[in-house]
Motif scaffolding. Structure first.
Motif, PDB file in Angstrom:
ATOM      1  N   SER A 121       0.821  -1.214   0.000  1.00  0.00           N
ATOM      2  CA  SER A 121       0.000   0.000   0.000  1.00  0.00           C
ATOM      3  C   SER A 121       0.852   1.260   0.000  1.00  0.00           C
ATOM      4  O   SER A 121       0.465   2.286  -0.579  1.00  0.00           O
ATOM      5  N   GLN A 122       2.007   1.188   0.631  1.00  0.00           N
ATOM      6  CA  GLN A 122       2.836   2.387   0.803  1.00  0.00           C
ATOM      7  C   GLN A 122       3.248   3.000  -0.533  1.00  0.00           C
ATOM      8  O   GLN A 122       3.187   4.216  -0.722  1.00  0.00           O
ATOM      9  N   ALA A 123       3.680   2.149  -1.474  1.00  0.00           N
ATOM     10  CA  ALA A 123       4.147   2.646  -2.760  1.00  0.00           C
ATOM     11  C   ALA A 123       3.012   3.257  -3.579  1.00  0.00           C
ATOM     12  O   ALA A 123       3.242   4.143  -4.406  1.00  0.00           O
ATOM     13  N   LEU A 124       1.781   2.804  -3.374  1.00  0.00           N
ATOM     14  CA  LEU A 124       0.640   3.356  -4.094  1.00  0.00           C
ATOM     15  C   LEU A 124       0.201   4.699  -3.516  1.00  0.00           C
ATOM     16  O   LEU A 124      -0.224   5.590  -4.250  1.00  0.00           O
ATOM     17  N   LEU A 125       0.319   4.849  -2.211  1.00  0.00           N
ATOM     18  CA  LEU A 125      -0.197   6.036  -1.543  1.00  0.00           C
ATOM     19  C   LEU A 125       0.794   7.199  -1.510  1.00  0.00           C
ATOM     20  O   LEU A 125       0.389   8.365  -1.540  1.00  0.00           O
ATOM     21  N   ALA A 126       2.084   6.892  -1.453  1.00  0.00           N
ATOM     22  CA  ALA A 126       3.094   7.947  -1.316  1.00  0.00           C
ATOM     23  C   ALA A 126       3.036   8.988  -2.434  1.00  0.00           C
ATOM     24  O   ALA A 126       3.097  10.198  -2.156  1.00  0.00           O
ATOM     25  N   PRO A 127       2.914   8.587  -3.718  1.00  0.00           N
ATOM     26  CA  PRO A 127       2.842   9.609  -4.777  1.00  0.00           C
ATOM     27  C   PRO A 127       1.617  10.523  -4.667  1.00  0.00           C
ATOM     28  O   PRO A 127       1.600  11.620  -5.231  1.00  0.00           O
ATOM     29  N   LEU A 128       0.616  10.081  -3.948  1.00  0.00           N
ATOM     30  CA  LEU A 128      -0.594  10.881  -3.754  1.00  0.00           C
ATOM     31  C   LEU A 128      -0.489  11.797  -2.544  1.00  0.00           C
ATOM     32  O   LEU A 128      -1.416  12.540  -2.228  1.00  0.00           O
ATOM     33  N   GLY A 129       0.649  11.719  -1.839  1.00  0.00           N
ATOM     34  CA  GLY A 129       0.861  12.576  -0.672  1.00  0.00           C
ATOM     35  C   GLY A 129       0.383  11.989   0.635  1.00  0.00           C
ATOM     36  O   GLY A 129       0.280  12.705   1.635  1.00  0.00           O
ATOM     37  N   HIS A 130       0.114  10.683   0.655  1.00  0.00           N
ATOM     38  CA  HIS A 130      -0.357  10.028   1.878  1.00  0.00           C
ATOM     39  C   HIS A 130       0.735   9.085   2.395  1.00  0.00           C
ATOM     40  O   HIS A 130       0.950   8.008   1.829  1.00  0.00           O
ATOM     41  N   ALA A 131       1.417   9.502   3.422  1.00  0.00           N
ATOM     42  CA  ALA A 131       2.483   8.682   4.010  1.00  0.00           C
ATOM     43  C   ALA A 131       1.900   7.823   5.120  1.00  0.00           C
ATOM     44  O   ALA A 131       1.492   8.331   6.162  1.00  0.00           O
ATOM     45  N   ARG A 132       1.840   6.525   4.889  1.00  0.00           N
ATOM     46  CA  ARG A 132       1.367   5.578   5.892  1.00  0.00           C
ATOM     47  C   ARG A 132       2.391   4.442   5.989  1.00  0.00           C
ATOM     48  O   ARG A 132       2.168   3.344   5.496  1.00  0.00           O
ATOM     49  N   PRO A 133       3.539   4.737   6.616  1.00  0.00           N
ATOM     50  CA  PRO A 133       4.598   3.713   6.671  1.00  0.00           C
ATOM     51  C   PRO A 133       4.185   2.510   7.512  1.00  0.00           C
ATOM     52  O   PRO A 133       3.504   2.634   8.524  1.00  0.00           O
ATOM     53  N   MET A 134       4.609   1.348   7.038  1.00  0.00           N
ATOM     54  CA  MET A 134       4.396   0.091   7.751  1.00  0.00           C
ATOM     55  C   MET A 134       5.686  -0.711   7.702  1.00  0.00           C
ATOM     56  O   MET A 134       6.480  -0.572   6.772  1.00  0.00           O
ATOM     57  N   GLU A 135       5.884  -1.524   8.702  1.00  0.00           N
ATOM     58  CA  GLU A 135       7.092  -2.340   8.754  1.00  0.00           C
ATOM     59  C   GLU A 135       6.722  -3.814   8.716  1.00  0.00           C
ATOM     60  O   GLU A 135       5.692  -4.224   9.264  1.00  0.00           O
ATOM     61  N   PRO A 136       7.560  -4.630   8.052  1.00  0.00           N
ATOM     62  CA  PRO A 136       7.274  -6.063   7.999  1.00  0.00           C
ATOM     63  C   PRO A 136       7.660  -6.761   9.298  1.00  0.00           C
ATOM     64  O   PRO A 136       8.715  -6.492   9.873  1.00  0.00           O
ATOM     65  N   VAL A 137       6.802  -7.622   9.768  1.00  0.00           N
ATOM     66  CA  VAL A 137       7.095  -8.482  10.923  1.00  0.00           C
ATOM     67  C   VAL A 137       6.877  -9.921  10.465  1.00  0.00           C
ATOM     68  O   VAL A 137       5.761 -10.302  10.109  1.00  0.00           O
ATOM     69  N   LEU A 138       7.954 -10.689  10.467  1.00  0.00           N
ATOM     70  CA  LEU A 138       7.886 -12.051   9.950  1.00  0.00           C
ATOM     71  C   LEU A 138       7.412 -13.019  11.032  1.00  0.00           C
ATOM     72  O   LEU A 138       7.778 -12.894  12.201  1.00  0.00           O
ATOM     73  N   GLY A 139       6.605 -13.978  10.616  1.00  0.00           N
ATOM     74  CA  GLY A 139       6.126 -15.008  11.534  1.00  0.00           C
ATOM     75  C   GLY A 139       6.362 -16.389  10.959  1.00  0.00           C
ATOM     76  O   GLY A 139       6.062 -16.635   9.792  1.00  0.00           O
ATOM     77  N   GLN A 140       6.933 -17.294  11.771  1.00  0.00           N
ATOM     78  CA  GLN A 140       7.146 -18.671  11.361  1.00  0.00           C
ATOM     79  C   GLN A 140       6.216 -19.606  12.130  1.00  0.00           C
ATOM     80  O   GLN A 140       5.915 -19.361  13.298  1.00  0.00           O
ATOM     81  N   VAL A 141       5.799 -20.662  11.475  1.00  0.00           N
ATOM     82  CA  VAL A 141       4.948 -21.689  12.077  1.00  0.00           C
ATOM     83  C   VAL A 141       5.630 -23.038  11.919  1.00  0.00           C
ATOM     84  O   VAL A 141       6.160 -23.353  10.848  1.00  0.00           O
ATOM     85  N   LEU A 142       5.617 -23.842  12.981  1.00  0.00           N
ATOM     86  CA  LEU A 142       6.135 -25.204  12.942  1.00  0.00           C
ATOM     87  C   LEU A 142       4.986 -26.199  12.863  1.00  0.00           C
ATOM     88  O   LEU A 142       3.956 -26.023  13.535  1.00  0.00           O
ATOM     89  N   GLN A 143       5.153 -27.231  12.073  1.00  0.00           N
ATOM     90  CA  GLN A 143       4.211 -28.341  12.010  1.00  0.00           C
ATOM     91  C   GLN A 143       4.901 -29.560  12.603  1.00  0.00           C
ATOM     92  O   GLN A 143       5.917 -30.019  12.088  1.00  0.00           O
ATOM     93  N   LEU A 144       4.364 -30.073  13.713  1.00  0.00           N
ATOM     94  CA  LEU A 144       5.012 -31.142  14.470  1.00  0.00           C
ATOM     95  C   LEU A 144       4.183 -32.423  14.458  1.00  0.00           C
ATOM     96  O   LEU A 144       2.952 -32.385  14.570  1.00  0.00           O
TER      97      LEU A 144
END
Length: 362
Positions: free
Chosen positions: A208-231
């Motif tokens: 979303s950030q790359a689409l909104l920035a040129p329009l003047g809307h700064a809504r920064p977000m950061e990635p948070v990675l999540g891992q799942v184990l199958q046991l």
């Protein structure tokens, strides 16, 4: 609609059922929802589908209102999306183990406040009978009869099937640019097509950030990675008939999968690269894991990215300007909050249409 995860597809489905013409754009629409162990997944496909609402500690504010409203709507969603080909259902029952006497005290208090919402405190002896050999049970735990989970892959399959039946236009490509147009908006697509719309709903998480920035809307977000184990359990008897839809210990969700498997998740890792050591730490439950959990065989794992807003609470629900609606950044609660988010977007579109009619009436 930009983005076809639980939020985007769920909102498109809601709007289409109300009679709105909808175009849904996402390159993921070209693939069947599934989990690729060596690929970084989108939030919904990587999710365990946990519905954790009534055990939420806060009793006021937007977060509580969204969670509670979603859980009021989820039974309706499950009924409407359930078909023989996509047998979607709510798996109810969540138990959150206390990690200390202090946490147990807070759980008792919350159970007293929300007994009418299906919460009860389980004393240690009750939990130990149901889950022997679990050190975490020594403090007791909070049981929610209504919280639980829904299968996120089945959810996406059910939504896509009904979107096709509702004649929603599905564009399996990327939005290259979002532009203001004459009386609305223009989406420039990577396949060379253009889509003109009076209303655009952006539900594309980190993209979303790359689409909104040129329009003047700064809504920064950061990635948070999540891992799942199958046991794979060596002894399936450890998964007793009293095992809830979700068991939570030290912030880790343990979900029964079939007769003799468990899913453990998810890690909270900054950035976009999975850390093998972080995944292994899931097993320890901060030293409170039963011995048999360490003996389980690792038969699979996957990982995905969540979008966490920077400097703002999740999720981002805003009307940025007339006809431009942002509904993204749900972080760890995209599946849970899909119904309430879809309802909110629908209300904004209805309010916009009503205001326009009022302005043009003689």
């Amino acid at each position: 609609m930009i983005g076809a995860g639980a939020i985007g597809a769920g909102t498109a489905w809601t709007l289409a059922r109300q009679g709105h013409p909808v175009v849904l754009v996402d390159p993921e629409l070209a693939q069947t929802p599934e989990r690729h162990p060596k690929t970084t997944l989108t939030g919904t496909s990587a999710s365990l589908g946990i519905l954790m609402s009534y055990v939420f500690r806060r009793s006021s504010g937007r977060g509580w209102r969204l969670r509670r409203r979603s859980m009021e709507l989820w039974p309706q969603w499950a009924d409407a999306l359930h078909t023989p080909g996509t047998p979607l259902k709510l798996h109810s029952g969540l138990v959150q183990l206390a990690a200390s006497d202090q946490e147990a005290s807070l759980q008792r208090h919350l159970a007293e406040q929300r007994s009418a919402l299906g919460l009860e405190f389980l004393p240690p002896d009750t939990l130990q009978d149901a889950h022997p050999d679990w050190p975490s049970c020594r403090y007791g735990g909070l049981r929610s009869a209504k919280d639980g989970r829904v299968d996120p892959l089945l959810l996406q399959q059910a939504l896509r099937q009904q979107l096709q039946q509702l004649n929603v236009t599905l564009e399996a490509t990327r939005v290259e640019q979002l532009q203001r147009g004459q009386g609305g908006w223009v989406l420039q697509l990577a396949n060379g097509n253009q889509v003109a719309a009076k209303q655009v709903v952006v539900c594309s998480a980190l993209a979303s950030q790359a689409l909104l920035a040129p329009l003047g809307h700064a809504r920064p977000m950061e990635p948070v990675l999540g891992q799942v184990l199958q046991l794979q359990l060596a002894n399936a008897e450890h998964l007793s008939s009293q095992w809830p839809a979700v068991l939570v210990s030290h912030g880790v969700n343990l979900v029964r999968h079939g007769a003799d498997q468990l899913w453990l998740g998810a890690t909270l890792e900054p950035g976009t690269d999975p850390d093998a050591a972080a995944a292994e730490r899931l097993r320890s439950l901060e030293g409170d894991a039963p011995r048999w959990l360490g003996d389980c065989k690792d038969v699979g794992r996957w990982h995905g990215l969540r979008a966490r807003p920077s400097g703002r609470p999740a999720p981002l629900l805003e009307v940025l300007e007339p006809g431009l609606i942002l509904a993204t950044g749900h972080y760890r609660n995209g599946v849970l909050l899909a119904p309430a988010t879809a309802e909110w977007v629908s209300e904004q579109i209805d309010a916009s249409g009503h205001q326009k009619r009022m302005l043009t009436d003689p």
